[in-house]
Design a protein around this motif. Structure first.
Motif, PDB file in Angstrom:
ATOM      1  N   THR A 114       0.812  -1.217   0.000  1.00 29.86           N
ATOM      2  CA  THR A 114       0.000   0.000   0.000  1.00 29.86           C
ATOM      3  C   THR A 114       0.848   1.271   0.000  1.00 29.86           C
ATOM      4  OG1 THR A 114      -0.221  -0.255   2.390  1.00 29.86           O
ATOM      5  CG2 THR A 114      -2.060  -1.031   1.032  1.00 29.86           C
TER       6      THR A 114
ATOM      7  N   ARG B 212      -0.329   4.582   1.536  1.00 34.02           N
ATOM      8  CA  ARG B 212      -1.722   4.988   1.290  1.00 34.02           C
ATOM      9  C   ARG B 212      -2.613   4.689   2.496  1.00 34.02           C
ATOM     10  NH1 ARG B 212      -4.827   5.769  -3.642  1.00 34.02           N
ATOM     11  NH2 ARG B 212      -6.820   6.568  -2.930  1.00 34.02           N
TER      12      ARG B 212
ATOM     13  N   GLU C  71      -4.587   0.530  -8.008  1.00 34.50           N
ATOM     14  CA  GLU C  71      -5.246   1.395  -7.028  1.00 34.50           C
ATOM     15  C   GLU C  71      -6.459   0.705  -6.400  1.00 34.50           C
ATOM     16  OE1 GLU C  71      -6.655   5.944  -6.258  1.00 34.50           O
ATOM     17  OE2 GLU C  71      -6.925   5.171  -8.293  1.00 34.50           O
TER      18      GLU C  71
END
Length: 159
Positions: free
Chosen positions: A27, A30, A139
């Protein structure tokens, strides 16, 4: 804006008087960013470390190179050590480590396809690993993994 489940998870962490820290590979920061945008972030978020490359896992979080070579950087075994080491670094009540395959070219194979994510979560009452396969763009895989993390943390806190 964080998802509903990340907001709910942050509220639950705050209500339990806990804090949280992250060791993020797949990740890449994020998750910390999503949790930082909740109203409770100042009360709950200890911090996070991005350990995307194997050398960071080895040098900063002390994952033995032999473990990385034996199990690959994207594995439950490596993720567990990341969580345990991050827990010590951040003195966090809840620690989440995450590794996985969001883009082609890692350690993917038939048993571990693109979209495979490994979670290891340490809470005040238990430690556990989880593996899940997500579909979609990088994403979308990352966002699904963040939501799954929030779900797993809430389940472990609520019971």
């Amino acid at each position: 804006m964080p998802s509903k489940i990340v907001i709910e998870c942050s509220k639950t962490i705050a209500a339990k008087g806990c804090n949280i820290a992250f060791a993020e590979s797949a990740t890449a920061g994020r998750m910390s960013a999503e949790f930082s945008m909740t109203k409770e972030s100042g009360k709950i978020l200890r911090g996070g470390i991005v350990c995307y490359d194997g050398c960071v896992k080895e040098t900063l979080l002390h994952v033995p190179k032999s473990i990385i070579e034996k199990y690959t950087p994207e594995s439950l075994e490596v993720t567990q050590i990341l969580a345990q080491q991050a827990s010590k670094l951040f003195y966090s009540k809840i620690t989440v480590a995450i590794t996985g395959l969001t883009t082609p070219g890692g350690s993917e194979n038939k048993e571990k396809p693109l979209g495979t994510i490994f979670f290891y979560i340490i809470t005040p009452t238990k430690e556990f690993g989880h593996r899940e396969i997500f579909k979609g763009s990088p994403e979308k895989i990352v966002l699904q993994a963040i939501d799954k993390t929030a779900e797993l943390v809430m389940e472990s806190l609520i019971g």
